[in-house]
Design a protein around this motif. Structure first.
Motif, PDB file in Angstrom:
ATOM      1  N   ASP A   1       0.948  -1.184  -0.070  1.00 47.84           N
ATOM      2  CA  ASP A   1       0.085  -0.165   0.126  1.00 47.84           C
ATOM      3  C   ASP A   1       0.996   1.213   0.049  1.00 47.84           C
ATOM      4  O   ASP A   1       1.645   1.275   1.168  1.00 47.84           O
TER       5      ASP A   1
ATOM      6  N   SER B   1      -0.198   4.284  -0.628  1.00 50.53           N
ATOM      7  CA  SER B   1      -1.249   5.342  -0.444  1.00 50.53           C
ATOM      8  C   SER B   1      -0.417   6.720   0.207  1.00 50.53           C
ATOM      9  O   SER B   1      -0.612   7.697  -0.283  1.00 50.53           O
TER      10      SER B   1
ATOM     11  N   GLY C   1      -6.301   6.041   3.452  1.00 45.05           N
ATOM     12  CA  GLY C   1      -5.303   5.156   2.387  1.00 45.05           C
ATOM     13  C   GLY C   1      -6.102   4.498   1.635  1.00 45.05           C
ATOM     14  O   GLY C   1      -7.323   4.632   1.238  1.00 45.05           O
ATOM     15  N   GLN C   2      -5.549   3.355   1.177  1.00 41.79           N
ATOM     16  CA  GLN C   2      -5.968   2.225   0.449  1.00 41.79           C
ATOM     17  C   GLN C   2      -6.668   2.559  -0.794  1.00 41.79           C
ATOM     18  O   GLN C   2      -7.435   2.423  -1.278  1.00 41.79           O
TER      19      GLN C   2
ATOM     20  N   TYR D   1      -1.680   1.153  -5.005  1.00 41.09           N
ATOM     21  CA  TYR D   1      -0.988  -0.239  -4.653  1.00 41.09           C
ATOM     22  C   TYR D   1      -0.010  -0.401  -5.590  1.00 41.09           C
ATOM     23  O   TYR D   1      -0.139  -0.033  -6.648  1.00 41.09           O
TER      24      TYR D   1
ATOM     25  N   GLY E   1     -10.134   2.069  -5.017  1.00 42.08           N
ATOM     26  CA  GLY E   1      -8.529   1.838  -5.768  1.00 42.08           C
ATOM     27  C   GLY E   1      -8.428   2.873  -6.694  1.00 42.08           C
ATOM     28  O   GLY E   1      -9.271   2.781  -7.455  1.00 42.08           O
TER      29      GLY E   1
END
Length: 86
Positions: A18, A20, A33-34, A37, A70
């Motif tokens: 990750d 982010s 976040g997330q 990737y 995403g």
């Protein structure tokens, strides 16, 4: 992501990172976040497939995660012995 990729490709090597936090202030970033990737995967399932085909397979496998927020996915996919992914 790790579970889905493992189930789909039975990888010899898999790392999902990750990233982010590196994109704060950029398009698609969320405070929780997330969103960004990087995937490093080595799997026999990629042998004989083009880079585009490998990416397409991974994107199809993770379609739900990508649709759920995403923003960016960097993929490093190879077959065992090819190098460059793990």
């Amino acid at each position: 992501m790790t579970e889905k990729l493992t189930a789909a490709f039975a990888p010899a090597s898999l790392r999902v990172v990750d990233e982010s936090h590196q994109h704060e202030g950029h398009a698609g970033h969320r405070p929780d976040g997330q969103t960004h990737y990087r995937i490093y995967i080595v799997a026999e399932a990629f042998r004989g497939k083009s880079r585009v085909d490998r990416h397409r397979l991974i994107n199809q496998t993770l379609a739900g995660e990508l649709a759920g927020g995403g923003h960016a996915l960097a993929i490093h996919a190879s077959a065992p012995g090819e190098g460059g992914a793990a």
